[in-house]
Design a protein around this motif. Structure first.
Motif, PDB file in Angstrom:
ATOM      1  N   LEU A 258       0.840  -1.191   0.000  1.00  0.00           N
ATOM      2  CA  LEU A 258       0.000   0.000   0.000  1.00  0.00           C
ATOM      3  C   LEU A 258       0.876   1.242   0.000  1.00  0.00           C
ATOM      4  CD1 LEU A 258      -2.645  -1.006   2.719  1.00  0.00           C
ATOM      5  CD2 LEU A 258      -2.708  -1.437   0.274  1.00  0.00           C
ATOM      6  N   ALA A 259       0.492   2.230  -0.804  1.00  0.00           N
ATOM      7  CA  ALA A 259       1.256   3.473  -0.898  1.00  0.00           C
ATOM      8  C   ALA A 259       0.316   4.645  -0.637  1.00  0.00           C
ATOM      9  CB  ALA A 259       1.877   3.579  -2.289  1.00  0.00           C
ATOM     10  N   PRO A 260       0.883   5.772  -0.196  1.00  0.00           N
ATOM     11  CA  PRO A 260       0.048   6.930   0.129  1.00  0.00           C
ATOM     12  C   PRO A 260      -0.709   7.448  -1.099  1.00  0.00           C
ATOM     13  CG  PRO A 260       2.296   7.239   0.932  1.00  0.00           C
ATOM     14  CD  PRO A 260       2.304   6.016   0.061  1.00  0.00           C
ATOM     15  N   THR A 261      -1.910   7.956  -0.858  1.00  0.00           N
ATOM     16  CA  THR A 261      -2.666   8.625  -1.896  1.00  0.00           C
ATOM     17  C   THR A 261      -3.401   9.774  -1.220  1.00  0.00           C
ATOM     18  OG1 THR A 261      -4.302   8.316  -3.659  1.00  0.00           O
ATOM     19  CG2 THR A 261      -4.679   7.112  -1.623  1.00  0.00           C
ATOM     20  N   ASP A 262      -4.194  10.550  -1.977  1.00  0.00           N
ATOM     21  CA  ASP A 262      -4.933  11.634  -1.335  1.00  0.00           C
ATOM     22  C   ASP A 262      -6.350  11.170  -1.014  1.00  0.00           C
ATOM     23  OD1 ASP A 262      -6.788  12.758  -3.717  1.00  0.00           O
ATOM     24  OD2 ASP A 262      -4.831  12.083  -4.473  1.00  0.00           O
ATOM     25  N   ALA A 263      -6.995  11.906  -0.128  1.00  0.00           N
ATOM     26  CA  ALA A 263      -8.311  11.499   0.375  1.00  0.00           C
ATOM     27  C   ALA A 263      -9.329  11.361  -0.753  1.00  0.00           C
ATOM     28  CB  ALA A 263      -8.809  12.501   1.416  1.00  0.00           C
ATOM     29  N   GLU A 264      -9.242  12.259  -1.725  1.00  0.00           N
ATOM     30  CA  GLU A 264     -10.238  12.243  -2.808  1.00  0.00           C
ATOM     31  C   GLU A 264     -10.081  10.993  -3.683  1.00  0.00           C
ATOM     32  OE1 GLU A 264     -11.673  15.151  -6.402  1.00  0.00           O
ATOM     33  OE2 GLU A 264     -10.491  16.004  -4.766  1.00  0.00           O
ATOM     34  N   SER A 265      -8.853  10.666  -4.045  1.00  0.00           N
ATOM     35  CA  SER A 265      -8.611   9.460  -4.842  1.00  0.00           C
ATOM     36  C   SER A 265      -9.017   8.215  -4.065  1.00  0.00           C
ATOM     37  CB  SER A 265      -7.133   9.342  -5.212  1.00  0.00           C
ATOM     38  OG  SER A 265      -6.678  10.512  -5.809  1.00  0.00           O
ATOM     39  N   PHE A 266      -8.733   8.239  -2.762  1.00  0.00           N
ATOM     40  CA  PHE A 266      -9.095   7.079  -1.939  1.00  0.00           C
ATOM     41  C   PHE A 266     -10.600   6.862  -1.995  1.00  0.00           C
ATOM     42  CE2 PHE A 266     -10.359   4.753   1.767  1.00  0.00           C
ATOM     43  CZ  PHE A 266      -9.379   3.786   1.900  1.00  0.00           C
ATOM     44  N   MET A 267     -11.338   7.965  -1.802  1.00  0.00           N
ATOM     45  CA  MET A 267     -12.794   7.893  -1.798  1.00  0.00           C
ATOM     46  C   MET A 267     -13.293   7.355  -3.134  1.00  0.00           C
ATOM     47  SD  MET A 267     -15.368  10.998  -0.835  1.00  0.00           S
ATOM     48  CE  MET A 267     -15.105  11.830  -2.402  1.00  0.00           C
ATOM     49  N   HIS A 268     -12.669   7.813  -4.211  1.00  0.00           N
ATOM     50  CA  HIS A 268     -13.076   7.415  -5.560  1.00  0.00           C
ATOM     51  C   HIS A 268     -12.882   5.917  -5.792  1.00  0.00           C
ATOM     52  CE1 HIS A 268     -12.391   6.872  -9.932  1.00  0.00           C
ATOM     53  NE2 HIS A 268     -13.498   7.591  -9.983  1.00  0.00           N
ATOM     54  N   ASP A 269     -11.772   5.398  -5.320  1.00  0.00           N
ATOM     55  CA  ASP A 269     -11.446   3.984  -5.564  1.00  0.00           C
ATOM     56  C   ASP A 269     -12.145   3.021  -4.592  1.00  0.00           C
ATOM     57  OD1 ASP A 269      -9.791   4.678  -7.608  1.00  0.00           O
ATOM     58  OD2 ASP A 269      -7.943   4.627  -6.414  1.00  0.00           O
ATOM     59  N   ALA A 270     -12.615   3.567  -3.459  1.00  0.00           N
ATOM     60  CA  ALA A 270     -13.164   2.689  -2.420  1.00  0.00           C
ATOM     61  C   ALA A 270     -14.505   2.101  -2.826  1.00  0.00           C
ATOM     62  CB  ALA A 270     -13.308   3.465  -1.109  1.00  0.00           C
ATOM     63  N   GLY A 271     -14.797   0.944  -2.295  1.00  0.00           N
ATOM     64  CA  GLY A 271     -16.094   0.304  -2.530  1.00  0.00           C
ATOM     65  C   GLY A 271     -15.931  -1.180  -2.773  1.00  0.00           C
ATOM     66  N   ILE A 272     -17.005  -1.925  -2.495  1.00  0.00           N
ATOM     67  CA  ILE A 272     -16.959  -3.361  -2.727  1.00  0.00           C
ATOM     68  C   ILE A 272     -17.118  -3.619  -4.213  1.00  0.00           C
ATOM     69  CG2 ILE A 272     -18.144  -5.554  -2.312  1.00  0.00           C
ATOM     70  CD1 ILE A 272     -18.822  -4.557   0.470  1.00  0.00           C
ATOM     71  N   PRO A 273     -16.150  -4.300  -4.849  1.00  0.00           N
ATOM     72  CA  PRO A 273     -16.235  -4.529  -6.289  1.00  0.00           C
ATOM     73  C   PRO A 273     -17.416  -5.443  -6.625  1.00  0.00           C
ATOM     74  CG  PRO A 273     -14.168  -5.369  -5.359  1.00  0.00           C
ATOM     75  CD  PRO A 273     -15.008  -4.946  -4.221  1.00  0.00           C
ATOM     76  N   GLN A 274     -18.066  -5.130  -7.708  1.00  0.00           N
ATOM     77  CA  GLN A 274     -19.165  -5.985  -8.158  1.00  0.00           C
ATOM     78  C   GLN A 274     -18.580  -7.082  -9.026  1.00  0.00           C
ATOM     79  OE1 GLN A 274     -22.294  -5.522  -7.029  1.00  0.00           O
ATOM     80  NE2 GLN A 274     -21.371  -3.871  -5.823  1.00  0.00           N
ATOM     81  N   ALA A 275     -18.729  -8.292  -8.608  1.00  0.00           N
ATOM     82  CA  ALA A 275     -18.215  -9.406  -9.401  1.00  0.00           C
ATOM     83  C   ALA A 275     -19.002 -10.654  -9.057  1.00  0.00           C
ATOM     84  CB  ALA A 275     -16.738  -9.633  -9.109  1.00  0.00           C
ATOM     85  N   THR A 276     -19.391 -11.370 -10.057  1.00  0.00           N
ATOM     86  CA  THR A 276     -20.146 -12.583  -9.783  1.00  0.00           C
ATOM     87  C   THR A 276     -19.267 -13.580  -9.053  1.00  0.00           C
ATOM     88  OG1 THR A 276     -19.542 -13.304 -11.978  1.00  0.00           O
ATOM     89  CG2 THR A 276     -21.754 -12.416 -11.719  1.00  0.00           C
ATOM     90  N   GLY A 277     -19.876 -14.313  -8.201  1.00  0.00           N
ATOM     91  CA  GLY A 277     -19.137 -15.314  -7.453  1.00  0.00           C
ATOM     92  C   GLY A 277     -18.616 -14.798  -6.131  1.00  0.00           C
ATOM     93  N   TRP A 278     -18.637 -13.473  -5.961  1.00  0.00           N
ATOM     94  CA  TRP A 278     -18.149 -12.915  -4.703  1.00  0.00           C
ATOM     95  C   TRP A 278     -19.266 -12.202  -3.948  1.00  0.00           C
ATOM     96  CZ3 TRP A 278     -13.673 -13.951  -2.420  1.00  0.00           C
ATOM     97  CH2 TRP A 278     -12.630 -14.464  -3.199  1.00  0.00           C
ATOM     98  N   ASP A 279     -20.486 -12.344  -4.422  1.00  0.00           N
ATOM     99  CA  ASP A 279     -21.577 -11.649  -3.759  1.00  0.00           C
ATOM    100  C   ASP A 279     -21.724 -12.151  -2.335  1.00  0.00           C
ATOM    101  OD1 ASP A 279     -21.948 -10.569  -6.212  1.00  0.00           O
ATOM    102  OD2 ASP A 279     -23.493 -12.011  -6.797  1.00  0.00           O
ATOM    103  N   MET A 280     -22.185 -11.252  -1.507  1.00  0.00           N
ATOM    104  CA  MET A 280     -22.488 -11.615  -0.129  1.00  0.00           C
ATOM    105  C   MET A 280     -23.761 -12.446  -0.176  1.00  0.00           C
ATOM    106  SD  MET A 280     -21.314 -10.803   2.954  1.00  0.00           S
ATOM    107  CE  MET A 280     -21.814 -10.477   4.634  1.00  0.00           C
ATOM    108  N   ILE A 281     -23.604 -13.757  -0.227  1.00  0.00           N
ATOM    109  CA  ILE A 281     -24.779 -14.613  -0.353  1.00  0.00           C
ATOM    110  C   ILE A 281     -25.574 -14.543   0.948  1.00  0.00           C
ATOM    111  CG2 ILE A 281     -25.571 -16.971  -0.767  1.00  0.00           C
ATOM    112  CD1 ILE A 281     -22.472 -17.220  -1.864  1.00  0.00           C
TER     113      ILE A 281
END
Ligand SMILES: [Zn+2]
Length: 400
Positions: A133-156
């Motif tokens: 992990l490397a430093p980034t700025d708060a705005e970029s972090f917010m932009h990249d954050a989130g649970i990726p949507q991908a089949t097979g990894w859904d919270m069943i």
């Protein structure tokens, strides 16, 4: 960009894993694992007994790194042994769903995933996961954050019990915590495990009365987000919701059962701390909380109070009376109110029972035995019977 990287890895590893020894669960080799947070960055090195499909992502509000596996047995590994540079509470790992594991690391600053790869030792099939992990700025972090949507990894979602059709009152029994969130722990007694046992015992006792149909929000040592606990109860046609917990505090003399109902604010500091500990469950488990702001919580709470508040209050009164009557050790303030997320449902009365304090040695010993839990079980069952009778006398009971 990042998402493309891990997606490719997941697929690559699915096939690699199939060729490798997929028999048995991958185990974490704690001696070969280290998580170091320092110098503005972080390095995660995890040794695994074999290859498993995995993914990495970040979450905001608060900032966390999440690693999902299918699945890893973390064994007896302890956060304090793996983590350097942060307090041990910043790292959690454990089961999510059957066949699903998660590791969550609280990030002290906005950090981005600079690289992430799993390498396999061709000789013995062992795997090594390295995330930098490397430093980034708060705005970029917010932009990249989130649970990726991908089949097979859904919270069943956990299996939903069938709604009741024979007129018995459906009691949703919610064993607190589970999986990656063990809850309170003292001297080998773990709240999540103890509450699962208590939930099964209570379900058996309720079933035997013939008056109730019990349903469990979890029947294994797995993590269930707070909102999903209510959703599961709703889907099962719950008439009433009972969340089971034990508490632990710094003062070993504090003891006795407490029944909590939903309240706008806690009356004292101890109660406020208890609520804070329990509302943190989703955060600990790596649930995406961004967007679930306080306004929404406030509206939900108003609804809950207006629709089901009075019935919940009457239930709490009956439970305290009958727990005491059954000989359960009661706290000096046995009915308290606090803003608890898991009591937010507006469509059925809800209470949270702290069966006692495992920080009190005598109470811990008692609650850890079948006999010692009897008074709690008996008190809840007869409290529910008394309450259900009074509610039906009041008129339209919550039968739909
Ligand atoms: Zn708890």
């Amino acid at each position: 960009m990042l998402r493309a990287i891990w997606l490719a890895l997941v697929f690559a590893l699915c096939s690699a894993g199939a060729q490798a020894q997929m028999a048995g669960l991958a185990r974490l080799d704690a001696g070969q694992s280290r998580i170091v947070v320092e110098g503005g960055g972080a390095a995660l090195d995890l040794g695994l007994s074999q290859v498993v499909p995995w993914r990495v992502f970040t979450l905001d509000e608060p900032r966390r790194l999440v690693l999902d596996f299918r699945a890893v047995d973390f064994g007896q590994a302890r956060a304090a042994d793996l983590l350097q540079g942060l307090p041990e509470a910043a790292l959690r790992f454990g089961a999510m769903r059957p066949g699903w594991s998660r590791l969550v690391l609280d990030l002290p600053a906005p950090l981005r995933v600079a690289s992430a790869e799993m390498r396999v030792d061709a000789g013995n099939g062992a795997a090594r996961l390295q995330v930098r992990l490397a430093p980034t700025d708060a705005e970029s972090f917010m932009h990249d954050a989130g649970i990726p949507q991908a089949t097979g990894w859904d919270m069943i979602p956990a299996a939903v019990p069938k709604p009741n059709e024979d007129g018995r009152l459906v009691v949703a029994i919610d064993a607190g915590h589970g999986g990656i969130d063990p809850g309170a722990q003292r001297d080998g007694v773990v709240e999540a495990r103890l509450m699962l046992t208590l939930a099964h015992e209570l379900a058996d006792a309720l079933q035997r009365t013939g008056d109730f149909q019990p349903v469990l929000t979890r029947s294994e040592d797995v993590f269930v987000p707070l909102s999903e606990r209510m959703t599961l109860a709703r889907a099962a046609g719950a008439d009433v919701f009972i969340s089971l917990h034990v508490d632990a505090v710094d003062q070993p003399q504090v003891r006795g059962a407490v029944v909590y109902t939903q309240g706008a604010e806690a009356a004292d500091r101890a109660t406020a701390l208890m609520a804070e500990r329990h509302n943190r469950g989703d955060l600990l488990g790596g649930v995406d909380l961004a967007g679930q702001d306080d306004t929404v919580a406030g509206v939900l709470m108003d609804l809950a109070r207006r629709e089901t508040g009075p019935a919940s209050e009457r239930l709490a009164t009956a439970l305290v009376t009958h727990l005491r009557g059954a000989g359960a050790a009661m706290n000096d303030h046995p009915h308290r109110r606090a803003p608890l997320w898991v009591l937010n449902a507006a469509d059925f009365p809800s209470v949270l029972i702290e069966a006692g304090f495992i920080s009190n040695p005598a109470e811990r010993t008692r609650l850890d035995t079948v006999i010692g839990r009897q008074a709690i079980i008996l008190g809840i069952v007869s409290g529910l019977q008394d309450w259900a009778q009074s509610e039906s006398a009041l008129g339209p009971l919550q039968r739909r």
